[in-house]
Design an enzyme around this catalytic site. Structure first.
Site, PDB file in Angstrom:
ATOM      1  N   TYR A 160       2.912  12.041  46.818  1.00  0.00           N
ATOM      2  CA  TYR A 160       4.116  12.857  47.025  1.00  0.00           C
ATOM      3  C   TYR A 160       5.373  12.004  46.867  1.00  0.00           C
ATOM      4  CZ  TYR A 160       6.987  16.491  49.300  1.00  0.00           C
ATOM      5  OH  TYR A 160       7.936  17.461  49.584  1.00  0.00           O
ATOM      6  N   SER A 169      13.129  15.741  47.507  1.00  0.00           N
ATOM      7  CA  SER A 169      12.830  15.626  48.932  1.00  0.00           C
ATOM      8  C   SER A 169      13.537  14.384  49.462  1.00  0.00           C
ATOM      9  CB  SER A 169      11.307  15.453  49.107  1.00  0.00           C
ATOM     10  OG  SER A 169      10.985  15.056  50.420  1.00  0.00           O
TER      11      SER A 169
HETATM   12  P1  NAD Z   1       5.439  26.279  50.154  1.00  0.00           P
HETATM   13  O1  NAD Z   1       4.018  25.876  50.269  1.00  0.00           O
HETATM   14  O2  NAD Z   1       6.012  27.274  51.097  1.00  0.00           O
HETATM   15  O3  NAD Z   1       5.745  26.811  48.674  1.00  0.00           O
HETATM   16  C1  NAD Z   1       5.225  26.203  47.535  1.00  0.00           C
HETATM   17  C2  NAD Z   1       5.322  27.163  46.386  1.00  0.00           C
HETATM   18  O4  NAD Z   1       4.777  26.523  45.210  1.00  0.00           O
HETATM   19  C3  NAD Z   1       4.510  28.443  46.589  1.00  0.00           C
HETATM   20  O5  NAD Z   1       5.191  29.531  45.995  1.00  0.00           O
HETATM   21  C4  NAD Z   1       3.217  28.155  45.828  1.00  0.00           C
HETATM   22  O6  NAD Z   1       2.541  29.319  45.412  1.00  0.00           O
HETATM   23  C5  NAD Z   1       3.779  27.382  44.651  1.00  0.00           C
HETATM   24  N1  NAD Z   1       2.794  26.580  43.945  1.00  0.00           N
HETATM   25  C6  NAD Z   1       1.932  25.670  44.448  1.00  0.00           C
HETATM   26  N2  NAD Z   1       1.154  25.172  43.467  1.00  0.00           N
HETATM   27  C7  NAD Z   1       1.544  25.782  42.310  1.00  0.00           C
HETATM   28  C8  NAD Z   1       1.120  25.703  40.968  1.00  0.00           C
HETATM   29  N3  NAD Z   1       0.117  24.886  40.580  1.00  0.00           N
HETATM   30  N4  NAD Z   1       1.714  26.488  40.044  1.00  0.00           N
HETATM   31  C9  NAD Z   1       2.721  27.339  40.405  1.00  0.00           C
HETATM   32  N5  NAD Z   1       3.161  27.446  41.681  1.00  0.00           N
HETATM   33  C10 NAD Z   1       2.577  26.684  42.614  1.00  0.00           C
HETATM   34  O7  NAD Z   1       6.250  24.906  50.214  1.00  0.00           O
HETATM   35  P2  NAD Z   1       7.799  24.564  50.354  1.00  0.00           P
HETATM   36  O8  NAD Z   1       7.933  23.724  51.563  1.00  0.00           O
HETATM   37  O9  NAD Z   1       8.656  25.747  50.188  1.00  0.00           O
HETATM   38  O10 NAD Z   1       7.976  23.578  49.108  1.00  0.00           O
HETATM   39  C11 NAD Z   1       8.769  23.872  47.988  1.00  0.00           C
HETATM   40  C12 NAD Z   1       9.283  22.560  47.409  1.00  0.00           C
HETATM   41  O11 NAD Z   1      10.130  21.924  48.359  1.00  0.00           O
HETATM   42  C13 NAD Z   1       8.194  21.548  47.077  1.00  0.00           C
HETATM   43  O12 NAD Z   1       8.512  20.890  45.864  1.00  0.00           O
HETATM   44  C14 NAD Z   1       8.262  20.582  48.238  1.00  0.00           C
HETATM   45  O13 NAD Z   1       7.795  19.313  47.885  1.00  0.00           O
HETATM   46  C15 NAD Z   1       9.739  20.592  48.518  1.00  0.00           C
HETATM   47  N6  NAD Z   1      10.123  20.116  49.835  1.00  0.00           N
HETATM   48  C16 NAD Z   1       9.655  20.728  50.955  1.00  0.00           C
HETATM   49  C17 NAD Z   1      10.069  20.267  52.191  1.00  0.00           C
HETATM   50  C18 NAD Z   1       9.626  20.896  53.476  1.00  0.00           C
HETATM   51  O14 NAD Z   1       9.901  20.315  54.534  1.00  0.00           O
HETATM   52  N7  NAD Z   1       8.998  22.043  53.467  1.00  0.00           N
HETATM   53  C19 NAD Z   1      10.935  19.170  52.277  1.00  0.00           C
HETATM   54  C20 NAD Z   1      11.372  18.579  51.112  1.00  0.00           C
HETATM   55  C21 NAD Z   1      10.976  19.059  49.908  1.00  0.00           C
END
Ligand code: NAD
Length: 260
Positions: A155, A142
């Site tokens: 985080y 991130s």
């Molecule tokens: P999201 O909530 O849409 O997806 C998260 C996914 O992780 C889902 O498929 C969920 O079922 C799965 N998950 C959660 N807990 C779990 C567990 N214990 N075991 C297995 N699977 C699990 O979120 P997202 O925004 O797509 O995030 C995905 C990644 O991207 C994360 O690591 C997040 O930190 C990172 N990220 C997101 C953003 C953003 O702005 N959305 C920015 C930077 C980084």
């Protein structure tokens, strides 16, 4: 093309992970999905990718908050497809709170899912990649792997940690045909961020659109959300042969967030 490579993407039932799964399937990869959700909806996602790209897609519901399940996910992916070529550590959760009120169990969950799970999966997958003489590991970190924000202690700690883990794995595999890189997105409009937008809207008595603009205005100079497809395209690049000398890096895709 990445024809017949086997890619495991953790947390791919939603958001960024799902975007990466689509882009890798579009390159011909066989896909192992993972994550939480309604079984019928997950099966519909699985089938949709399989049909759209004519590749085999399977699903394993391992809970990455547990070391044994994270390790077994690698074993079971290999058992299902006979190999594992691409590992994308993407599953992640968020909790927002000042540090003195930050629940200890939330700290533990975030460190386990956002950081330790990647250690367990990499530890189990590397010997299998070495056996085949090729591998690509991508950790979805991130902007918070490079800079901090208030109220995100766990985080930010986990994301800085995964950038460090990425460097170590990049070094330990530098002379092999294996790379390990982190992708560092800014704001992407997924359920993880929509929750934060709703909180701002509620707290400040403004509309969801205004709250979105406020969220972007605070951090992301482009004033546009990054899309899961754009992150998927970066993952495809990192998996390609021209990226074989790109390793141990943390690549930003954040609309200028960390240039400030
Ligand atoms: P999201 O909530 O849409 O997806 C998260 C996914 O992780 C889902 O498929 C969920 O079922 C799965 N998950 C959660 N807990 C779990 C567990 N214990 N075991 C297995 N699977 C699990 O979120 P997202 O925004 O797509 O995030 C995905 C990644 O991207 C994360 O690591 C997040 O930190 C990172 N990220 C997101 C953003 C953003 O702005 N959305 C920015 C930077 C980084």
């Amino acid at each position: 093309m990445l024809n017949d490579k086997v890619a495991l993407i953790t947390g791919s039932t939603s958001g960024i992970g799902l975007g990466i799964a689509h882009e890798l399937a579009n390159q011909g990869c066989k896909i192992m999905l993972n994550g939480f959700g309604d079984p019928l909806e997950i099966d519909a996602i699985r089938e949709a990718i399989e049909t759209k790209y004519s590749v085999e897609v399977q699903f394993l519901g391992a809970d990455l908050g547990h070391s044994v399940e994270a390790t077994e996910l690698i074993e079971e992916t290999e058992a299902a497809f006979g190999r594992i070529d691409i590992l994308v550590n993407n599953a992640g959760i968020q909790h927002v709170s000042p540090i003195e009120a930050f629940p200890i169990e939330k700290w533990e969950d975030i460190i386990n899912i956002n950081l330790s799970a990647a250690f367990y999966t990499i530890r189990a997958a590397l010997p299998k990649m070495r056996e085949k003489g090729w591998g690509r590991i991508i950790n979805v970190a991130s902007a918070h792997g490079k800079v901090a924000s208030v109220n995100k202690a766990a985080y930010v700690a986990a994301k800085h940690g995964i950038v460090g883990l990425t460097k170590v794995v990049g070094l330990e595999t530098a002379q092999e045909n294996i790379t390990c890189n982190a992708i560092c997105p800014g704001w992407v409009k997924t359920p993880l961020v929509e929750k934060q937008i709703d909180t701002i809207a509620e707290r400040e008595g403004i509309s969801v659109d205004e709250a979105s603009r406020k969220l972007l205005g605070d951090k992301q100079p482009s004033m546009r959300f990054v899309s899961p497809e754009e992150i998927g395209a970066m993952a495809v690049y990192l998996c390609s042969e021209v990226a074989s000398n790109v390793t141990g890096t943390a690549i930003s895709i954040d609309g200028g967030w960390t240039a400030q």
